[in-house]
Design a protein around this motif. Structure first.
Motif, mmCIF file in Angstrom:
data_model
loop_
_atom_site.group_PDB
_atom_site.id
_atom_site.type_symbol
_atom_site.label_atom_id
_atom_site.label_comp_id
_atom_site.label_asym_id
_atom_site.label_seq_id
_atom_site.Cartn_x
_atom_site.Cartn_y
_atom_site.Cartn_z
ATOM 1 N N TRP A 1 2.693 -2.825 5.071
ATOM 2 C CA TRP A 1 3.145 -1.834 4.083
ATOM 3 C C TRP A 1 2.809 -0.417 4.528
ATOM 4 C CZ3 TRP A 1 5.996 -3.540 -0.029
ATOM 5 C CH2 TRP A 1 5.895 -4.898 -0.369
ATOM 6 N N ARG B 1 -3.538 0.583 -4.837
ATOM 7 C CA ARG B 1 -3.637 -0.296 -6.003
ATOM 8 C C ARG B 1 -4.798 -1.260 -5.894
ATOM 9 N NH1 ARG B 1 -0.076 -5.430 -6.861
ATOM 10 N NH2 ARG B 1 -2.024 -5.924 -7.903
ATOM 11 N N TRP B 2 -5.132 -1.755 -4.673
ATOM 12 C CA TRP B 2 -6.133 -2.822 -4.553
ATOM 13 C C TRP B 2 -7.521 -2.337 -4.935
ATOM 14 C CZ3 TRP B 2 -3.757 -7.058 -4.896
ATOM 15 C CH2 TRP B 2 -2.503 -7.205 -4.291
ATOM 16 N N PHE C 1 10.637 -9.172 -3.543
ATOM 17 C CA PHE C 1 11.061 -7.820 -3.921
ATOM 18 C C PHE C 1 12.423 -7.524 -3.288
ATOM 19 C CE2 PHE C 1 7.053 -7.519 -5.622
ATOM 20 C CZ PHE C 1 6.014 -7.207 -4.766
ATOM 21 N N LEU D 1 -4.657 0.610 0.680
ATOM 22 C CA LEU D 1 -3.514 0.702 -0.233
ATOM 23 C C LEU D 1 -4.081 0.871 -1.635
ATOM 24 C CD1 LEU D 1 -1.287 -2.053 1.348
ATOM 25 C CD2 LEU D 1 -0.634 0.332 1.120
ATOM 26 N N ASN E 1 4.967 -11.821 -1.278
ATOM 27 C CA ASN E 1 5.724 -11.084 -2.301
ATOM 28 C C ASN E 1 6.931 -10.351 -1.716
ATOM 29 O OD1 ASN E 1 3.869 -11.862 -4.177
ATOM 30 N ND2 ASN E 1 2.922 -9.842 -4.437
ATOM 31 N N ASN F 1 8.020 -0.548 -2.127
ATOM 32 C CA ASN F 1 6.797 -0.123 -2.824
ATOM 33 C C ASN F 1 6.503 1.342 -2.532
ATOM 34 O OD1 ASN F 1 5.481 0.009 -0.274
ATOM 35 N ND2 ASN F 1 3.552 -0.439 -1.305
ATOM 36 N N ASP G 1 3.323 -10.780 3.729
ATOM 37 C CA ASP G 1 3.040 -10.789 2.295
ATOM 38 C C ASP G 1 4.102 -11.623 1.590
ATOM 39 O OD1 ASP G 1 2.527 -8.116 -0.180
ATOM 40 O OD2 ASP G 1 2.866 -10.273 -0.414
ATOM 41 N N ASP H 1 -1.916 -12.087 -7.362
ATOM 42 C CA ASP H 1 -0.817 -11.187 -7.047
ATOM 43 C C ASP H 1 0.085 -11.657 -5.902
ATOM 44 O OD1 ASP H 1 0.431 -8.437 -5.871
ATOM 45 O OD2 ASP H 1 0.104 -8.365 -8.030
ATOM 46 N N ARG H 2 -0.515 -12.193 -4.848
ATOM 47 C CA ARG H 2 0.253 -12.682 -3.697
ATOM 48 C C ARG H 2 -0.034 -14.165 -3.520
ATOM 49 N NH1 ARG H 2 -1.682 -8.090 0.691
ATOM 50 N NH2 ARG H 2 -0.350 -6.365 -0.011
ATOM 51 N N GLN I 1 7.248 1.229 -5.970
ATOM 52 C CA GLN I 1 6.543 0.243 -6.812
ATOM 53 C C GLN I 1 5.040 0.539 -6.753
ATOM 54 O OE1 GLN I 1 5.412 -4.534 -6.789
ATOM 55 N NE2 GLN I 1 6.645 -3.688 -5.167
ATOM 56 N N ASP I 2 4.356 0.495 -7.849
ATOM 57 C CA ASP I 2 2.900 0.564 -7.971
ATOM 58 C C ASP I 2 2.361 1.746 -8.735
ATOM 59 O OD1 ASP I 2 2.257 -0.826 -4.695
ATOM 60 O OD2 ASP I 2 2.228 -1.805 -6.661
ATOM 61 N N LYS J 1 3.209 -1.780 -12.428
ATOM 62 C CA LYS J 1 2.609 -3.068 -12.762
ATOM 63 C C LYS J 1 1.198 -2.775 -13.247
ATOM 64 C CE LYS J 1 3.119 -5.041 -8.741
ATOM 65 N NZ LYS J 1 3.452 -5.970 -7.624
HETATM 66 C C1 GAL Z 1 2.260 -6.386 -2.734
HETATM 67 C C2 GAL Z 1 2.019 -5.959 -4.135
HETATM 68 C C3 GAL Z 1 2.725 -4.675 -4.358
HETATM 69 C C4 GAL Z 1 2.804 -3.772 -3.138
HETATM 70 C C5 GAL Z 1 2.140 -4.232 -1.862
HETATM 71 C C6 GAL Z 1 1.168 -3.227 -1.317
HETATM 72 O O1 GAL Z 1 1.907 -7.681 -2.528
HETATM 73 O O2 GAL Z 1 2.442 -6.914 -5.097
HETATM 74 O O3 GAL Z 1 2.156 -4.077 -5.493
HETATM 75 O O4 GAL Z 1 2.313 -2.499 -3.406
HETATM 76 O O5 GAL Z 1 1.547 -5.466 -1.939
HETATM 77 O O6 GAL Z 1 -0.113 -3.519 -1.543
#
Ligand code: GAL
Length: 404
Positions: A242, A76-77, A208, A74, A204, A272, A202, A150-151, A298-299, A319
């Motif tokens: 995801w 963003r990580w 969301f 993914l 999070n 996302n 997750d 983040d999580r 999102q991202d 973010k």
């Molecule tokens: C979430 C994160 C998001 C989303 C998802 C995928 O925990 O806050 O940005 O993209 O993971 O990694």
């Protein structure tokens, strides 16, 4: 779900200079996801670690930080890991950075290896917020502080949480739909909507989802929004890991089951960008309607930003994970220095965020003090805002590329 946010939102005017608390940067060890197995690569900064004294000074001054990221699959990580590694090394810490390929057992093992390696503090973005107890309990036994990154991790060994206001990510998505379709003034018009949420493992993902549904539910109740498939509860609309492919497959099933008769689809709420990518592919290939479907995300993933330019996706919630790494560094330094941890730290971060002591709990009745950054809505009309962060460039074609 607790949503009472007590905290102080401080917009920070001053620019803080993070004084490198330690000597020059030194080595880092990175474990990367590979198809076959983990590949350990160690890169030493020759200039920094060429004498025992210097590396001893670095270790004494800054210490060693374990950075556990969930995956590289993914987008963003990869940025989170890179930014955290850079920030902590620039501040004089030695770092150990791992990516656990979305395998919780591997993440436990990666964290255990960090503890055995003598890290002074752990930064962990959990694959599964409830699957790290073994490693978290070992961290607590070793007296190693843990920042849930983040999580949230549901274990009381976690000292602090750094993230974005995850509930507000959802409310931004929900409110965008309300405003864009002008649901307040819809009269008798009915808009058909479908929903794709995130990974149920997750912590999070439910925030969301709930943030968006708390905005949209009144319009669903009033019949202004109609979920044709009837699939609205979180467990039904959730997407394991995801996964883009899982989101694509479920969207294709919904389109063939409920929209093949010419029913118009107006909105698809996606939590996302990786899931929005799958939904967008399904809508492009399998939706026969002539209208543009409003799709959220999102991202700020590159493929999704391209889709926003091309009108395939409508918005993403951005973010700034570089800022998230700056706040994490400031918090880690305060923890290791034995400073008081509360909202008084925020000005030193130089990043707008809130201090929240009620919204998140690591276990029933055990609140986790949190620093929450502020997310932003990005559409084709304000892509320049991303370029202005210095983290993206815009090509001649108008498409954005991440700097790293
Ligand atoms: C979430 C994160 C998001 C989303 C998802 C995928 O925990 O806050 O940005 O993209 O993971 O990694």
């Amino acid at each position: 779900m607790k949503r009472k946010v007590l905290g102080v939102l401080l917009s920070v005017a001053m620019v803080a200079t993070l004084v490198a608390g330690c000597g020059s940067s030194s080595s880092s060890t990175t474990s990367t996801d590979t198809a076959a197995d983990t590949e350990e690569t160690t890169t030493d900064d020759a200039a920094a670690a060429d004498t025992a004294d210097e590396s001893a000074d670095t270790a004494a001054a800054g210490g060693k930080i374990g950075i556990s990221m969930p995956t590289q699959s993914l987008e963003r990580w990869n940025r989170d890991g890179a930014y955290l590694d850079e920030q902590f090394q620039a501040a004089g810490y030695e770092t150990v950075l791992t990516y656990s390929d979305n395998d919780s057992a591997r993440q436990v093992n990666d964290i255990q290896n960090m503890l055995a390696d003598g890290v002074d503090l752990l930064i962990v973005a959990a694959i599964d917020g409830e699957a790290l107890n073994t490693a978290m309990n070992e961290a607590a036994d070793a007296g190693v502080p843990v920042i849930a990154y983040d999580r949230l991790i549901l274990n009381d060994a976690v000292s602090y949480y750094v993230s974005f206001d995850n509930y507000s990510v959802g409310t931004l998505q929900g409110q965008f739909i309300v405003d864009t379709l002008d649901l307040e003034n819809a009269g008798d018009k009915v808009y058909n909507m479908e929903i794709t949420a995130g990974d149920p493992a997750d912590n999070n993902a439910p925030y969301f989802y709930q943030g968006a549904m708390d905005v949209l539910q009144p319009y669903i109740d009033a019949g202004t929004l109609n979920v044709v498939s009837g699939q609205t509860d979180f467990d039904t609309v959730a997407t394991a890991q995801w996964s883009t492919d899982t989101a694509l497959e479920r969207a294709q099933n919904i389109l063939s089951s409920y929209y093949a008769d010419g029913t118009q689809l107006d909105v698809w709420l996606c939590s996302n960008d990786s899931t929005a990518l799958g939904v967008s592919q399904a809508v492009t290939s399998d939706y026969a309607g002539s209208n543009t479907v409003l799709i959220t995300g999102q991202d700020g993933d590159e493929a999704n930003l391209k889709n926003i330019v091309d009108g395939i996706q409508t918005m993403t919630v951005y973010k700034n994970v570089s800022n998230e790494s700056v706040v994490t560094l400031g918090l880690a330094q305060a923890i290791l220095n034995g400073d008081t941890i509360d909202e008084s730290l925020i000005p030193s971060f130089g990043i707008e965020c809130s201090y929240d002591v009620e919204s998140y709990e690591t276990s029933e009745g055990n609140p986790c003090p949190s620093f929450l950054l502020v997310p932003n809505v990005i559409t084709k009309d304000n892509l320049q805002d991303l370029v202005d962060t210095g983290l993206y460039t815009m090509g001649e074609d108008g498409y954005l590329s991440a700097v790293q």
